[in-house]
Design a protein around this motif. Structure first.
Motif, PDB file in Angstrom:
ATOM      1  N   SER A   1      81.076 -39.238 148.704  1.00  0.00           N
ATOM      2  CA  SER A   1      80.581 -39.205 150.090  1.00  0.00           C
ATOM      3  C   SER A   1      79.844 -40.506 150.400  1.00  0.00           C
ATOM      4  O   SER A   1      79.450 -41.246 149.484  1.00  0.00           O
ATOM      5  N   LYS A   2      79.630 -40.738 151.687  1.00  0.00           N
ATOM      6  CA  LYS A   2      78.886 -41.930 152.115  1.00  0.00           C
ATOM      7  C   LYS A   2      77.473 -41.906 151.508  1.00  0.00           C
ATOM      8  O   LYS A   2      76.988 -42.903 150.980  1.00  0.00           O
ATOM      9  N   ARG A   3      76.849 -40.729 151.573  1.00  0.00           N
ATOM     10  CA  ARG A   3      75.475 -40.595 151.070  1.00  0.00           C
ATOM     11  C   ARG A   3      75.408 -40.933 149.571  1.00  0.00           C
ATOM     12  O   ARG A   3      74.516 -41.629 149.107  1.00  0.00           O
ATOM     13  N   TYR A   4      76.407 -40.426 148.832  1.00  0.00           N
ATOM     14  CA  TYR A   4      76.416 -40.691 147.390  1.00  0.00           C
ATOM     15  C   TYR A   4      76.627 -42.184 147.135  1.00  0.00           C
ATOM     16  O   TYR A   4      75.983 -42.787 146.277  1.00  0.00           O
ATOM     17  N   ARG A   5      77.514 -42.792 147.936  1.00  0.00           N
ATOM     18  CA  ARG A   5      77.757 -44.236 147.767  1.00  0.00           C
ATOM     19  C   ARG A   5      76.486 -45.042 148.066  1.00  0.00           C
ATOM     20  O   ARG A   5      76.232 -46.070 147.442  1.00  0.00           O
ATOM     21  N   GLU A   6      75.694 -44.561 149.024  1.00  0.00           N
ATOM     22  CA  GLU A   6      74.439 -45.282 149.332  1.00  0.00           C
ATOM     23  C   GLU A   6      73.515 -45.272 148.117  1.00  0.00           C
ATOM     24  O   GLU A   6      72.906 -46.281 147.764  1.00  0.00           O
ATOM     25  N   LEU A   7      73.450 -44.102 147.471  1.00  0.00           N
ATOM     26  CA  LEU A   7      72.593 -44.006 146.278  1.00  0.00           C
ATOM     27  C   LEU A   7      73.148 -44.886 145.153  1.00  0.00           C
ATOM     28  O   LEU A   7      72.405 -45.576 144.453  1.00  0.00           O
ATOM     29  N   LEU A   8      74.493 -44.857 145.034  1.00  0.00           N
ATOM     30  CA  LEU A   8      75.117 -45.679 143.987  1.00  0.00           C
ATOM     31  C   LEU A   8      74.879 -47.166 144.237  1.00  0.00           C
ATOM     32  O   LEU A   8      74.631 -47.935 143.304  1.00  0.00           O
ATOM     33  N   ALA A   9      74.957 -47.569 145.503  1.00  0.00           N
ATOM     34  CA  ALA A   9      74.798 -48.996 145.830  1.00  0.00           C
ATOM     35  C   ALA A   9      73.427 -49.486 145.365  1.00  0.00           C
ATOM     36  O   ALA A   9      73.302 -50.565 144.768  1.00  0.00           O
ATOM     37  N   LYS A  10      72.413 -48.663 145.611  1.00  0.00           N
ATOM     38  CA  LYS A  10      71.061 -49.062 145.189  1.00  0.00           C
ATOM     39  C   LYS A  10      70.992 -49.138 143.658  1.00  0.00           C
ATOM     40  O   LYS A  10      70.463 -50.090 143.088  1.00  0.00           O
ATOM     41  N   GLY A  11      71.550 -48.115 143.021  1.00  0.00           N
ATOM     42  CA  GLY A  11      71.506 -48.056 141.557  1.00  0.00           C
ATOM     43  C   GLY A  11      72.299 -49.186 140.915  1.00  0.00           C
ATOM     44  O   GLY A  11      71.836 -49.812 139.956  1.00  0.00           O
ATOM     45  N   LEU A  12      73.482 -49.472 141.467  1.00  0.00           N
ATOM     46  CA  LEU A  12      74.313 -50.526 140.858  1.00  0.00           C
ATOM     47  C   LEU A  12      73.675 -51.901 141.042  1.00  0.00           C
ATOM     48  O   LEU A  12      73.774 -52.762 140.165  1.00  0.00           O
ATOM     49  N   LEU A  13      73.007 -52.090 142.187  1.00  0.00           N
ATOM     50  CA  LEU A  13      72.345 -53.387 142.396  1.00  0.00           C
ATOM     51  C   LEU A  13      71.255 -53.580 141.335  1.00  0.00           C
ATOM     52  O   LEU A  13      71.153 -54.641 140.703  1.00  0.00           O
ATOM     53  N   GLU A  14      70.467 -52.541 141.124  1.00  0.00           N
ATOM     54  CA  GLU A  14      69.397 -52.638 140.126  1.00  0.00           C
ATOM     55  C   GLU A  14      69.992 -52.900 138.733  1.00  0.00           C
ATOM     56  O   GLU A  14      69.509 -53.750 137.983  1.00  0.00           O
ATOM     57  N   LYS A  15      71.081 -52.184 138.426  1.00  0.00           N
ATOM     58  CA  LYS A  15      71.709 -52.322 137.106  1.00  0.00           C
ATOM     59  C   LYS A  15      72.267 -53.741 136.907  1.00  0.00           C
ATOM     60  O   LYS A  15      72.055 -54.367 135.868  1.00  0.00           O
ATOM     61  N   CYS A  16      72.969 -54.240 137.925  1.00  0.00           N
ATOM     62  CA  CYS A  16      73.543 -55.595 137.817  1.00  0.00           C
ATOM     63  C   CYS A  16      72.434 -56.630 137.622  1.00  0.00           C
ATOM     64  O   CYS A  16      72.561 -57.545 136.806  1.00  0.00           O
ATOM     65  N   LEU A  17      71.344 -56.478 138.384  1.00  0.00           N
ATOM     66  CA  LEU A  17      70.254 -57.460 138.278  1.00  0.00           C
ATOM     67  C   LEU A  17      69.609 -57.409 136.892  1.00  0.00           C
ATOM     68  O   LEU A  17      69.264 -58.443 136.316  1.00  0.00           O
ATOM     69  N   LYS A  18      69.484 -56.196 136.349  1.00  0.00           N
ATOM     70  CA  LYS A  18      68.922 -56.064 134.988  1.00  0.00           C
ATOM     71  C   LYS A  18      69.832 -56.739 133.975  1.00  0.00           C
ATOM     72  O   LYS A  18      69.377 -57.409 133.057  1.00  0.00           O
ATOM     73  N   GLU A  19      71.145 -56.551 134.155  1.00  0.00           N
ATOM     74  CA  GLU A  19      72.089 -57.157 133.203  1.00  0.00           C
ATOM     75  C   GLU A  19      72.033 -58.678 133.273  1.00  0.00           C
ATOM     76  O   GLU A  19      72.102 -59.367 132.267  1.00  0.00           O
ATOM     77  N   ILE A  20      71.897 -59.200 134.496  1.00  0.00           N
ATOM     78  CA  ILE A  20      71.778 -60.656 134.649  1.00  0.00           C
ATOM     79  C   ILE A  20      70.529 -61.142 133.910  1.00  0.00           C
ATOM     80  O   ILE A  20      70.559 -62.125 133.178  1.00  0.00           O
ATOM     81  N   LYS A  21      69.437 -60.412 134.094  1.00  0.00           N
ATOM     82  CA  LYS A  21      68.168 -60.799 133.470  1.00  0.00           C
ATOM     83  C   LYS A  21      68.312 -60.811 131.944  1.00  0.00           C
ATOM     84  O   LYS A  21      67.904 -61.756 131.276  1.00  0.00           O
ATOM     85  N   ASN A  22      68.938 -59.763 131.412  1.00  0.00           N
ATOM     86  CA  ASN A  22      69.130 -59.680 129.958  1.00  0.00           C
ATOM     87  C   ASN A  22      69.984 -60.820 129.448  1.00  0.00           C
ATOM     88  O   ASN A  22      69.663 -61.467 128.460  1.00  0.00           O
ATOM     89  N   GLU A  23      71.096 -61.087 130.139  1.00  0.00           N
ATOM     90  CA  GLU A  23      72.011 -62.142 129.668  1.00  0.00           C
ATOM     91  C   GLU A  23      71.359 -63.508 129.794  1.00  0.00           C
ATOM     92  O   GLU A  23      71.560 -64.385 128.974  1.00  0.00           O
ATOM     93  N   ASN A  24      70.551 -63.669 130.846  1.00  0.00           N
ATOM     94  CA  ASN A  24      69.867 -64.941 131.074  1.00  0.00           C
ATOM     95  C   ASN A  24      68.906 -65.223 129.921  1.00  0.00           C
ATOM     96  O   ASN A  24      68.868 -66.318 129.378  1.00  0.00           O
ATOM     97  N   ARG A  25      68.168 -64.187 129.529  1.00  0.00           N
ATOM     98  CA  ARG A  25      67.205 -64.317 128.437  1.00  0.00           C
ATOM     99  C   ARG A  25      67.943 -64.685 127.154  1.00  0.00           C
ATOM    100  O   ARG A  25      67.564 -65.568 126.411  1.00  0.00           O
ATOM    101  N   TYR A  26      69.076 -64.004 126.935  1.00  0.00           N
ATOM    102  CA  TYR A  26      69.862 -64.189 125.722  1.00  0.00           C
ATOM    103  C   TYR A  26      70.450 -65.600 125.649  1.00  0.00           C
ATOM    104  O   TYR A  26      70.516 -66.212 124.602  1.00  0.00           O
ATOM    105  N   SER A  27      70.865 -66.121 126.832  1.00  0.00           N
ATOM    106  CA  SER A  27      71.540 -67.430 126.820  1.00  0.00           C
ATOM    107  C   SER A  27      70.564 -68.602 126.813  1.00  0.00           C
ATOM    108  O   SER A  27      70.962 -69.743 126.683  1.00  0.00           O
ATOM    109  N   CYS A  28      69.237 -68.330 127.007  1.00  0.00           N
ATOM    110  CA  CYS A  28      68.268 -69.441 127.025  1.00  0.00           C
ATOM    111  C   CYS A  28      67.906 -69.872 125.611  1.00  0.00           C
ATOM    112  O   CYS A  28      67.891 -69.087 124.715  1.00  0.00           O
TER     113      CYS A  28
END
Ligand SMILES: Cc1cc2nc3c(=O)[nH]c(=O)nc-3n(C[C@H](O)[C@H](O)[C@H](O)COP(=O)(O)OP(=O)(O)OC[C@H]3O[C@@H](n4cnc5c(N)ncnc54)[C@H](O)[C@@H]3O)c2cc1C
Length: 271
Positions: A244-271
């Motif tokens: 549903s649209k409502r579920y996708r809205e919740l997913l969008a917020k969650g996926l954004l947070e998850k992607c940003l966390k993954e970027i942060k982790n990989e950034n730390r690892y690659s430094c």
């Protein structure tokens, strides 16, 4: 299941294109996976294997990829993945099975512009140029904006500008082999974020405002919250059989947070 009256393997693009125009029931055969799911009665299946489109080649600061290259080859190509933040491999390895990926072609997957695609959000972030036999040059973003897909033309190859950075891909599926309910790709380079959202269920689009906002701010809880708000404001989401649209809205917020966390982790690892 589809049926094919005759298989043809043209030796040049002119011949292939002429064949395509002769009947609405003459079609190009990529990996044949999606065509196989339909009930189509195909008159001539135009197989492009004699046209030399199974190549991956670095030219200056970009990489050219022929339209008959399989997902399997793309995900294993070291240079391509090293020079594009690994985003292609990360997106492709979420698709069903290695057997399917070894059959699915680049051409068949771009032409169709499927909203559910795991591959297209990440590819969109890399800003590729598509080369069609008759239409000529067009960016993927422009191709997405065309009213109709160019199914009576031949996608010959694409060219991707190489860019060092970190790419991540996040998706939510009911089961591993299912299509995504929503997906998101994020590319990070030199403090700049670029985000694409797919399976909305419409085709993938770039979240320009969210990307700009994140690039201009130091990430923290309030910035994350604000960026989630901007994302929901700028990216149209709706309901279909998958979610549903409502579920996708919740997913969008969650996926954004998850992607940003993954970027942060990989950034730390690659430094
Ligand atoms: C069971 C199954 C599950 C799948 N699950 C997923 C998934 O979870 N995530 C995901 O992202 N994808 C998934 N896919 C899609 C798959 O990854 C491919 O994108 C899809 O099969 C199209 O690739 P193909 O090479 O098989 O194209 P084909 O079926 O051969 O062709 C598709 C269309 O493109 C046209 N075409 C092909 N090549 C060209 C060309 N060079 N120029 C012009 N027109 C061309 C054909 O004429 C046809 O109209 C799945 C597919 C199947 C069959």
């Amino acid at each position: 299941m589809y049926s094919i009256k005759k298989m043809v393997q043209p030796d040049n693009f002119d011949e292939a294109w002429e064949l395509l125009q002769k009947s609405p029931r003459n079609v190009i055969l990529g990996g044949g996976l999606f065509l196989k799911l339909g009930e189509k009665s195909i008159n001539k299946a135009v197989d492009l294997t004699h046209l030399g489109l199974d190549f991956i080649e670095k030219v200056d600061d970009s990489i050219r990829i022929g339209s008959m290259v399989s997902f399997g080859r793309l995900e294993e190509h070291k240079l391509l993945n090293d020079e594009t933040g690994g985003i292609i491999r990360k997106s492709l390895e979420t698709i069903v099975s290695k057997q399917i990926r070894n059959m699915a072609t680049l051409g068949g997957s771009i032409i169709t512009r499927f909203g559910f695609s795991d591959f297209l959000p990440g590819l969109l972030l890399l800003n590729p140029t598509l080369y069609f036999y008759k239409y000529g040059k067009i960016t993927l973003e422009e191709y997405f904006a065309l009213e109709k897909p160019l199914t009576k033309d031949i996608l010959m190859e694409i060219s991707i500008p190489l860019k060092k950075g970190i790419g991540v891909y996040c998706t939510q599926k009911k089961t591993y082999g299912d299509f995504p309910m929503l997906n998101m790709a994020l590319f990070y380079t030199e403090g700049q974020y670029k985000i694409a959202v797919g399976a909305r269920p419409g085709r993938a689009m770039i979240a320009e405002k969210t990307s700009k906002y994140l690039s201009a701010h130091e990430l923290g809880p309030s910035i994350l919250q604000e960026s989630q708000k901007i994302l929901l404001d700028e990216i149209p989401l709706s309901t279909n059989g998958k979610a549903s649209k409502r579920y996708r809205e919740l997913l969008a917020k969650g996926l954004l947070e998850k992607c940003l966390k993954e970027i942060k982790n990989e950034n730390r690892y690659s430094c």
